[in-house]
Structure formats: C-alpha cells, structure tokens
Write an enzyme that holds these catalytic residues in place. Sequence first.
Site, mmCIF file in Angstrom:
data_model
loop_
_atom_site.group_PDB
_atom_site.id
_atom_site.type_symbol
_atom_site.label_atom_id
_atom_site.label_comp_id
_atom_site.label_asym_id
_atom_site.label_seq_id
_atom_site.Cartn_x
_atom_site.Cartn_y
_atom_site.Cartn_z
ATOM 1 N N GLY A 242 0.807 -1.220 0.000
ATOM 2 C CA GLY A 242 0.000 0.000 0.000
ATOM 3 C C GLY A 242 0.840 1.270 0.000
ATOM 4 O O GLY A 242 2.072 1.243 0.079
ATOM 5 N N HIS A 243 0.152 2.395 -0.055
ATOM 6 C CA HIS A 243 0.826 3.697 -0.166
ATOM 7 C C HIS A 243 1.615 4.059 1.086
ATOM 8 O O HIS A 243 1.136 3.913 2.194
ATOM 9 C CB HIS A 243 -0.145 4.822 -0.534
ATOM 10 C CG HIS A 243 -1.397 4.887 0.264
ATOM 11 N ND1 HIS A 243 -2.311 5.880 0.091
ATOM 12 C CD2 HIS A 243 -1.895 4.087 1.232
ATOM 13 C CE1 HIS A 243 -3.308 5.693 0.909
ATOM 14 N NE2 HIS A 243 -3.091 4.617 1.604
ATOM 15 N N GLY A 244 2.822 4.511 0.839
ATOM 16 C CA GLY A 244 3.646 4.992 1.944
ATOM 17 C C GLY A 244 4.297 3.910 2.774
ATOM 18 O O GLY A 244 4.960 4.200 3.770
#
Lengths: 345, 345, 345
Positions: A242-244
């Site tokens: 996922g993001h980050g």
Amino acid sequence: MISIKDLAALLKAEIIFPSGQENLAVTKDLKALAPIASAAADDVTFLANDDYEKYLTITKAACIIVKRVYPGLTAFQLVHANPYWAFAKAAQIFFPPKKHSPGISSQATIAKSAVIGEGVTVFPHVYIGERAVIGENVVLYPGVYIGDDCRIGDNSILRANVVCEDRVVIGKRALIHAGSVLGADGFGFAPGEGEVAKIPQIGGVRIGDDVEIGGLSTIDRGALEDTEVGNGTKLDSHVHIGHGVKVGNNSMLCAFSGIAGSARLGNWVVTGGHSAVGNRVVLADGVQLGAMSAMTKNADEKGAYLGFPAIPQGEWRRQVARVRKLADFEEKLKDLSVRVRELEK
Amino acid sequence: MISIKDLAALLKAEIIFPSGQENLAVTKDLKALAPIASAAADDVTFLANDDYEKYLTITKAACIIVKRVYPGLTAFQLVHANPYWAFAKAAQIFFPPKKHSPGISSQATIAKSAVIGEGVTVFPHVYIGERAVIGENVVLYPGVYIGDDCRIGDNSILRANVVCEDRVVIGKRALIHAGSVLGADGFGFAPGEGEVAKIPQIGGVRIGDDVEIGGLSTIDRGALEDTEVGNGTKLDSHVHIGHGVKVGNNSMLCAFSGIAGSARLGNWVVTGGHSAVGNRVVLADGVQLGAMSAMTKNADEKGAYLGFPAIPQGEWRRQVARVRKLADFEEKLKDLSVRVRELEK
Amino acid sequence: MISIKDLAALLKAEIIFPSGQENLAVTKDLKALAPIASAAADDVTFLANDDYEKYLTITKAACIIVKRVYPGLTAFQLVHANPYWAFAKAAQIFFPPKKHSPGISSQATIAKSAVIGEGVTVFPHVYIGERAVIGENVVLYPGVYIGDDCRIGDNSILRANVVCEDRVVIGKRALIHAGSVLGADGFGFAPGEGEVAKIPQIGGVRIGDDVEIGGLSTIDRGALEDTEVGNGTKLDSHVHIGHGVKVGNNSMLCAFSGIAGSARLGNWVVTGGHSAVGNRVVLADGVQLGAMSAMTKNADEKGAYLGFPAIPQGEWRRQVARVRKLADFEEKLKDLSVRVRELEK
C-alpha cells in the site's frame, strides 16, 4: 561447466575427498546440477533436507553439497554451513539467465526526451514516457509501460506487460515478473458530504537494488511520501504494498501478502501467504508473520507470529490446541456440575 | 494557487482569524498543501488526527483545517466538521490530475464502427473493438483493450493494459488503474457426467459514475444478468467481484476483497483487506466487514462485523478475549476438579 | 435453435409430456434458454434449486429441465439426474462462443521460427517468440505474449494481455482470461550469507486440455520439475499456483486460492475463495477445502475441510459453536466455583 575446486572456492566450502581416494583430481568439470535421486555421474547435487540422507550412498553424483561430513561416501563432499544457499549459488552457475540481443524495436514507442542506456533491449509494443531514464543492459519485454520521469537501474529486467506509472524508480538488477503494476494510486479516500473524496496520491515508488517482484503484484505510490522497498527484498506473485509503506532489505513477502498503508517492515522480515499487516503497523527486523495471519499491532520483537490478530507462534499453537479440547472441557464441566449438585443434596 | 477566502468558500468552512489579527487579509494566496509538521509559511495544512495537536502551535502554515476552534493560534483556521474530507478536497486543488494532449495514436487499432468522442486521447498499442463508444475526453493508456460494444463514459481514464471485454459499460469520470480486467467470464461451472461443464456467461458489466478501481482488480461479467458497481464506489487493488454481484453507491472495497457470485452490497459498505462475501449474501447499507473476515449470511443491520464466519465486531472481540483466557479456564477447571474430589471423600 | 427431442437426446434426458397432451409435437424448436421466472413461451428453463419450485406451475416456458417428474405441469419436462449440469449443456447450445475471423494482424510480432496452425487468429500487438507452436484455430487477443518454445493446443483462446513465458505448454480447447501469467519464476530463494539467493527456476508449466483460467491468475514455472494442471480443471480469477505444483483433472479453484510449492491436488478437488494449500501438502481426490481455510497437512480422505489449520467440516462447525458458547462456560465455571466454595465451608 565448473570444476569441483572452483565451485568449492566460489561457495567457500571445504572439499572432502571420496573415501579412500584422496588423490582424485578436483579439476574435473561438473556437467550439471541435479536432485540427489536422479543425478548422473558428472553432476553435483546437494543435501539440504535430512529426509534425503538415504540417497547419500546411492546417488551417482560426483559431488554433494552437505552441511556436515558424511564418512565413507564415494562422492566428493562440499561442506557448507548452509547447503540450501550453496545449492542456490551453484544453480545460478549451471542455469544462467537467458541472454538477450540488445536492440530497440521499431514497434516500440519511446519519448524523445527519454534517455536509453547502452546495451538496452526494448521489445515491440513497449511504451517509454518523457524524461524516463533506462539504465545499461535493461531489458523491457513486450507490452511494458514506463511512465514519465521513471528511472530503471542498470541490468534490470521488466517482463511482459509490467507497468511503471510516472516517477517510479527501480534500482539495479531488479527482476519484475509479468503484469506487475508499480505506482498506481494508493487507496486514499475521505468519505464525507455524500461522496467518497479522492485524496490525490502524489508520492512516488522507490525500489532498491536486487529486488525481485513476482507476477501480478502491485506497489502503490505514496499519498505524500514515497513507498519504498529495500535492497535484496523479494516479493512473490499477487503481493500488494500500500501507499507509503517502507519495506526493509532482504525481506520475503509470499503470495497474497497485503501490506496496508504506511506500515513499516524491517530487514529480513517474512510474511506468509494471504497474510496482512495493518495500517501504520511496524514489524521489527526478523519478524516472521505466518500464512493467513494479520498483524494488527506493532511487533517489536524478532520471531514468528500467527493468527488473527497475530500473536507469538507458540501461544497461537497452544490456543489452537485448547480450542480443540473444548469438547473435553464441556464434558468435564458437566460432570463436575452433576457431582456438585450431588454434594449439595 | 487559491486564497484562504476562496478555499473556505469551496469547503463551506468557517474562517477563524489568527489570534489578535482580525483584520488580516484573507485574499492572500496559499501556495501549497503540506503535513502540519513540515508546512511552510504560505501553506495550508490540516488536523484530522488528535495525535498531531501538539503541532498546532509550532506549525509554520498560514492556514489550518480543523474540526473545532483552537484559541490563540497564529494561523488562520478553517473549521469544518470533517477535516479529513476537507483536506482531500483542498488536496484536489493543489494537486490537480495530469493533463493529457488529446490525439489518437497511429499505432492504436480502432474498429471503423467504433465511435470516438471529442478530446479523446488514445495512446499507442490500444485496441478498440466494433461499435465501441468512447466518450468525450476519455484517456486510454497503452495496451488498453476495449472489446466490442463497450461504452466508456465521458472523462474516464483507463490506465495501461486495462481490459474491458465485450459489452462492458463504464460511467463518467471513472479511473481504472493498470491491468484491471472487466468483463471476463464469471466462474460458473456445473460438475457432472465426468466433466466440469461451462455455463456460458452472457451477462454484462455496468460500472457507475465516479468509480475508481485499483490495479489488477477483476469484475466478472454476469451469467445471465449484469454485474453492477454503483456511483462513487471505490475498489482497491486485487479486488474480485464475481458474476451477477451488485455493489451500491459510495462503497469501499479494500485489497483482496472477494465478492462471490450474486452477492448484494448496499451503499456506504466497506469490506476490509482479504475479506470475503459469500454467494448471494446481502450486506445492508453501511455494513463494514473487517479484514480477513467472511460474511456467510445476510447482514441486515448497519455496523461492523468481524471473523469467519463474521459476527458483530463487539461479539468477535469478546470471543477472541475468551479464547485467550482458555488456559485460565483449564486451570480453574482442574482446581475445581481436585476440590470436588476432596469434598467427595 | 434446437427441438425438444434433439435437446433431450443430447442431454440423455427423459421427455415427459405436458399433462394430458401426450400427442404434442416434440420437434418444435426452442427459441431461447431463460430463468424459470422470466422464460417466454418458446423457451427452455430449468429447476436446479428447490426454492424455485413455486415457479413450476406459473412459468411460461415450453420445456423445463427437472430432477424428478412433477405431475400436472403444462410444460414439457426433461428429466435428468443433474439438472444443473443439463442446464449448462443446454446453455452452451443457446449461447455459443463468439466466432472469430481467422487472420494474422500485421501489427503482431511473430518470430520466423514460430509455427502457426491453420485457422489461427492473431490480433494486433501480439508477440510470439522463437519456435513457438500455435495449434489450429487458436485465438490470441491483443497484447498476448508467447515466449520461446511455447506450445498452444488446438482451439485454445488466450484473451488480452495473457503472458506465457518460455516453454509453457497449453493443451487443447483452453480458455485463458485476460492478464493471466503462466510460467513466471517460482518463489524460490535461499537466505544466507547476507543475501536472499535466487534459485533458478528452470522447470516448465504444462496445462492439460479443456482447462479454463480466470483473469489475473498466475501459474509459476517449476524450480526443477514442471508445474502441471490436469485436463478439465477450472481456475477462477486471482488464483496462484506455485512452482512444482501438480493439480489433477476436473478440479475447481476459487478466487484467491493459493497453492504453495510442490503441493499435489488430486482430481475433483475444490478449493474455496482465499484458501491456501501448504508446501508439499497432498489433497486426495474429492477433497473440498473451504473458503478462508488453509490445509497444512495431507488430506488423505475425500470430504470437506474448513479452518486454519483446516479440519473436517463437521468438527470445525462444532468448534465454532463451542467457541460461541464460551461465555456460557465462563458463567457455569464461576457458578460452580461459588458453590464449591460454599460446600467447602
């Protein structure tokens, strides 16, 4: 392909001569690497699993990679503390990667501002965007899409239909299997006022050196900061990052691992098949999350964890055993109940 | 890029002036949007999580989006009941989507009977089938495949290698991330007579307006009736929607959600990572199914559910706590057993 | 499209005449196949689920496929022991697969050493590697990648963006949905000496006849030996089959099934959504592994299994019921405790 002597040197393994033949030549070439049961006379094989010890005396192999010395064998032994690793290194010699003939297909579409290094192979139907930088000896298989401002490190291979959205950075010697998608928008939305409002995902994706990514995996771009995967880390097929998220070095994520936004995975972390790591959850170096398990809180201690929510492996096993004994508990409780009633009379 | 006054108007937020400076100009332009800890003097920031309250007095931001008024701050405050949503809307202004230069690549293959709207961008290696209708300003990235009789609504964007099989209909302003597959045959088979007989999948797929679909997701076509995804619904990466499923509006399905055939999901439904909804199961509006959980029966009540089979969240939590106390139960049972035996003597 | 008589012959079903009309023509053509509630006067329908029995007397269908004779109906009945299978076969007649116009696109890239059979359809943007053999009537949709030395059997269809890496062999009449990846390297690594060493994956992939594979599934190539999928087996979307796995005939693997390396699945095996089969685990013929479940040990007996680790279905259900009663246990234990203390006084 390689002599016993050279292989031993490469693996830093000790050579043990066949029983009673201490003068045998170690310069003879090994022809192939094969499983212990089916190896031929000029082959090297390995023993990484004790279940196969019975084959030690009957294998035809000229040379066996072993963990400890076995007396009385008729084959050479290469003794290494980690025979499975030594087997992998030997296999890399006997089964080298496919060679490519460099060249840029006229059926590829390459932006004029893109920079293409020496020795690059670009197959047909590839698309390379503006200002993308493709390192030396990179191979881009058919259908690969490289967005604007991407950077692909030297000697990396992107197999068919891999997609790198804008600004994705990949290190050296990466191997990305077919259909994987790097840099799609993270799943960031704010429900409210009768809609689910999109939060623009403007971070990037940064992949280290020597990373391998299985087929059909996704690494989303960060919301504000980059998503990162460290050097030497390996992802199986159908992995989602996922993001980050930040994944450290030399970690291994098995198929269907899902790492939620902003989680932090250390070095030498392993996540099992269908496992999940929650939003912002931190896994320390050396954490091993079992299959079908979800880590919902930080795991600060190295070790194996299982279950949902995941707990230390030993605890989980005892829990499973206790749940299986519930019928027994029920029985005992009934029995006690009857006896207490009897006593109360 | 936008003044404090205009941003407040757009968000319908109340403006609170910096402490003691009620005459300060609200027409000054905000330059950027940044996290509260790193924002610069001309920036707007937001406070959506109380953990960051400590930054309120030290942030350099000119303007902070907040849920309630904080007295004594040196920054403007924009008060909104849902600061996270307000942040998303502000971010949409500061980070607008990439602009495309309309045009049809000569390396795309487009059926003569296809209808292409004004302002459409078709990248190389795109394929558009017979009678497909591509709305205004649609963007089709390289490798996109549009089957016969598909309809793609105005302003929708299909990123690289997205596949729409025949008769898929997508609404306006959709964003489909790379590699997703819409309209593949549903998994419909009838075992018998020594074979697993295929049931032809002749339904379609209908996607509403303002839908976003992550990378590498699949929405299968219906067996007889259409598979449908409502307006404003967002799908993460690796989501699977089976044949004949109906998903309502403004729902959010996280990575590896699997919705089995003919299930019905209402509006504002959330399904967690690795969650599953069984065949024909109905989830009411506002149902939230947790990660790693499977709903096997209809959930008629709004609320959060967890586990396999999924039960209301509170119940599941108490169950997990009780399972963890089983060692304690065992202990107590043994103790009682000894004491009862003692009493019986 | 087909007369009642011919359909009955094809299905090997017994014809029951409408009540009191034993002389009615059975040569009348059926026009369509439709659900029982919505069928029109010239349609055939079916009853595979007793919940729909109420429609038997009100359906307008000319002909109903049923499991047993229902007296007094005004429609023809075709009696078959497995009406769902019979419906599937009937549907195959009424909804035949799309016809393709054979031909090789000039926008495809085909190695000179590849062998292309009669009647093959190759869409634009397809890539076919050296020495690949494409059987008769094969259809390769846009973006398909066929590596060197692959063999695709007669009448197989590979939908858009399917990837077959080198040496993948696919049987006859296969249907591979969009984006699936066959023959990517298995997830084989040996951690050691400060790195995660890659084990070259030199095995192949062999897919039998009449196999269907959903969208975005992966079948990895073997490490040393081939990965194999038997005749008639069907895979849903997002299925992962690891290196060296052998799946038998007529098995069905639901979405997100993950089969780990070297596992062996027999014939007529079913794996539910999000299920997992562990490394080297063997499932006997007829094993049904439930959704969200993981088989960690061999399952030698035909039957249904559930849970993690998976156990026989009945046992699992009783276990779930007992866990739900834990509050009750707790209560009883407390009560007994008080009463024993009372007795001890």
